[in-house]
Write a protein that holds these residues in place. Structure first.
Motif, PDB file in Angstrom:
ATOM      1  N   MET A 129      -4.441 -48.878 -27.540  1.00 33.68           N
ATOM      2  CA  MET A 129      -3.080 -49.259 -27.880  1.00 33.68           C
ATOM      3  C   MET A 129      -2.640 -50.381 -26.945  1.00 33.68           C
ATOM      4  SD  MET A 129       0.387 -47.060 -27.589  1.00 33.68           S
ATOM      5  CE  MET A 129       0.922 -46.473 -29.135  1.00 33.68           C
ATOM      6  N   THR A 130      -1.995 -51.368 -27.506  1.00 39.68           N
ATOM      7  CA  THR A 130      -1.494 -52.453 -26.666  1.00 39.68           C
ATOM      8  C   THR A 130      -0.289 -51.964 -25.872  1.00 39.68           C
ATOM      9  OG1 THR A 130      -0.005 -53.329 -28.349  1.00 39.68           O
ATOM     10  CG2 THR A 130      -2.258 -54.185 -28.330  1.00 39.68           C
ATOM     11  N   THR A 131       0.123 -52.738 -24.911  1.00 39.69           N
ATOM     12  CA  THR A 131       1.206 -52.316 -24.022  1.00 39.69           C
ATOM     13  C   THR A 131       2.523 -53.027 -24.300  1.00 39.69           C
ATOM     14  OG1 THR A 131       0.541 -53.957 -22.393  1.00 39.69           O
ATOM     15  CG2 THR A 131      -0.384 -51.728 -22.151  1.00 39.69           C
ATOM     16  N   ASP A 132       2.651 -53.668 -25.440  1.00 40.24           N
ATOM     17  CA  ASP A 132       3.879 -54.415 -25.702  1.00 40.24           C
ATOM     18  C   ASP A 132       4.830 -53.683 -26.647  1.00 40.24           C
ATOM     19  OD1 ASP A 132       2.233 -54.818 -27.869  1.00 40.24           O
ATOM     20  OD2 ASP A 132       2.620 -56.961 -28.029  1.00 40.24           O
ATOM     21  N   GLY A 133       4.822 -52.368 -26.615  1.00 39.02           N
ATOM     22  CA  GLY A 133       5.808 -51.581 -27.348  1.00 39.02           C
ATOM     23  C   GLY A 133       5.450 -51.324 -28.785  1.00 39.02           C
ATOM     24  N   PHE A 134       6.438 -50.868 -29.525  1.00 35.80           N
ATOM     25  CA  PHE A 134       6.271 -50.522 -30.923  1.00 35.80           C
ATOM     26  C   PHE A 134       6.804 -51.626 -31.822  1.00 35.80           C
ATOM     27  CE2 PHE A 134       6.497 -46.377 -28.848  1.00 35.80           C
ATOM     28  CZ  PHE A 134       5.380 -45.758 -29.386  1.00 35.80           C
ATOM     29  N   LEU A 135       6.289 -51.647 -33.022  1.00 31.81           N
ATOM     30  CA  LEU A 135       6.769 -52.538 -34.072  1.00 31.81           C
ATOM     31  C   LEU A 135       7.313 -51.636 -35.170  1.00 31.81           C
ATOM     32  CD1 LEU A 135       6.854 -55.451 -35.290  1.00 31.81           C
ATOM     33  CD2 LEU A 135       4.607 -54.968 -36.238  1.00 31.81           C
ATOM     34  N   THR A 136       8.595 -51.770 -35.489  1.00 32.56           N
ATOM     35  CA  THR A 136       9.214 -50.945 -36.512  1.00 32.56           C
ATOM     36  C   THR A 136       9.050 -51.618 -37.864  1.00 32.56           C
ATOM     37  OG1 THR A 136      10.851 -50.131 -34.935  1.00 32.56           O
ATOM     38  CG2 THR A 136      11.378 -49.883 -37.271  1.00 32.56           C
ATOM     39  N   CYS A 137       8.447 -50.905 -38.810  1.00 29.54           N
ATOM     40  CA  CYS A 137       8.251 -51.433 -40.165  1.00 29.54           C
ATOM     41  C   CYS A 137       9.374 -50.922 -41.058  1.00 29.54           C
ATOM     42  CB  CYS A 137       6.898 -50.979 -40.708  1.00 29.54           C
ATOM     43  SG  CYS A 137       6.539 -51.630 -42.359  1.00 29.54           S
ATOM     44  N   LEU A 138      10.053 -51.846 -41.725  1.00 31.84           N
ATOM     45  CA  LEU A 138      11.128 -51.519 -42.663  1.00 31.84           C
ATOM     46  C   LEU A 138      10.669 -51.895 -44.068  1.00 31.84           C
ATOM     47  CD1 LEU A 138      14.136 -52.987 -40.626  1.00 31.84           C
ATOM     48  CD2 LEU A 138      13.367 -50.599 -40.718  1.00 31.84           C
ATOM     49  N   TRP A 139      10.746 -50.970 -44.998  1.00 28.54           N
ATOM     50  CA  TRP A 139      10.258 -51.133 -46.363  1.00 28.54           C
ATOM     51  C   TRP A 139      11.391 -51.627 -47.265  1.00 28.54           C
ATOM     52  CZ3 TRP A 139       5.482 -48.808 -48.349  1.00 28.54           C
ATOM     53  CH2 TRP A 139       5.365 -48.865 -49.743  1.00 28.54           C
ATOM     54  N   PHE A 140      11.172 -52.726 -47.926  1.00 23.30           N
ATOM     55  CA  PHE A 140      12.149 -53.304 -48.846  1.00 23.30           C
ATOM     56  C   PHE A 140      11.537 -53.465 -50.226  1.00 23.30           C
ATOM     57  CE2 PHE A 140      13.476 -54.632 -44.641  1.00 23.30           C
ATOM     58  CZ  PHE A 140      14.848 -54.441 -44.675  1.00 23.30           C
ATOM     59  N   ASP A 141      12.389 -53.680 -51.192  1.00 22.83           N
ATOM     60  CA  ASP A 141      11.962 -53.913 -52.568  1.00 22.83           C
ATOM     61  C   ASP A 141      12.375 -55.329 -52.954  1.00 22.83           C
ATOM     62  OD1 ASP A 141      11.213 -53.781 -55.230  1.00 22.83           O
ATOM     63  OD2 ASP A 141      12.905 -52.511 -55.827  1.00 22.83           O
ATOM     64  N   GLY A 142      11.550 -56.319 -52.566  1.00 23.06           N
ATOM     65  CA  GLY A 142      11.819 -57.705 -52.916  1.00 23.06           C
ATOM     66  C   GLY A 142      12.850 -58.391 -52.040  1.00 23.06           C
TER      67      GLY A 142
END
Length: 160
Positions: free
Chosen positions: A1-14
């Motif tokens: 795991m890298t040490t630069d934190g988390f990436l939050t994925c947000l799901w959109f519809d278009g």
């Protein structure tokens, strides 16, 4: 795991690219990064957005145009800790405009349905006060509000 934190994925519809630009406009320390588009032979329409990387208030996000299968709900929200009423008012106004809606206790949904808590930062100290009466007064005051009112929270906490 890298040490630069988390990436939050947000799901959109278009709406991934539109949403990324919107959030960047709301928060300081924000920018849109790499935009990935579907290739000619991909399952999505060639050239349409697949993902958009962006930073909002220093937090890294990935907006994914995943389709209509999933939508946001209140089980996940982002807290915005505000120093004063001016910040509360500013974020509340920006995030509820164009179809967003206010809720109770400082919660709201933006025009994409993403939940936010616009919080008066000193409230966190107030509701955790070891003096149970002070904490209860602040909590009761918060529970009766939509958009938080810093002055009223301070008065309730002080017993005024």
């Amino acid at each position: 795991m890298t040490t630069d934190g988390f990436l939050t994925c947000l799901w959109f519809d278009g709406q991934a690219e539109e949403a990324a630009h919107y959030y960047v406009s709301v928060f300081e320390n924000s920018a849109v990064g790499r935009i990935v588009r579907w290739p000619e032979d991909g399952p999505g329409p060639a050239g349409s957005v697949l993902t958009v990387e962006f930073t909002a208030n220093g937090h890294r996000f990935l907006a994914l145009d995943g389709g209509p299968q999933f939508t946001f709900n209140e089980a996940v929200s982002f807290q915005i800790l505000c120093a004063d009423q001016q910040e509360i008012d500013s974020y509340w106004t920006k995030l509820t405009e164009d179809g967003g809606e206010g809720g109770s206790c400082g919660w709201l949904k933006d025009k994409y349905g993403l939940s936010w808590q616009v919080v008066y930062a000193p409230l966190l100290r107030m509701i955790a006060d070891p003096d149970a009466r002070k904490a209860a007064r602040a909590t009761r005051a918060m529970m009766g509000m939509g958009k938080l009112d810093a002055a009223e929270l301070e008065k309730a906490y002080a017993g005024e």
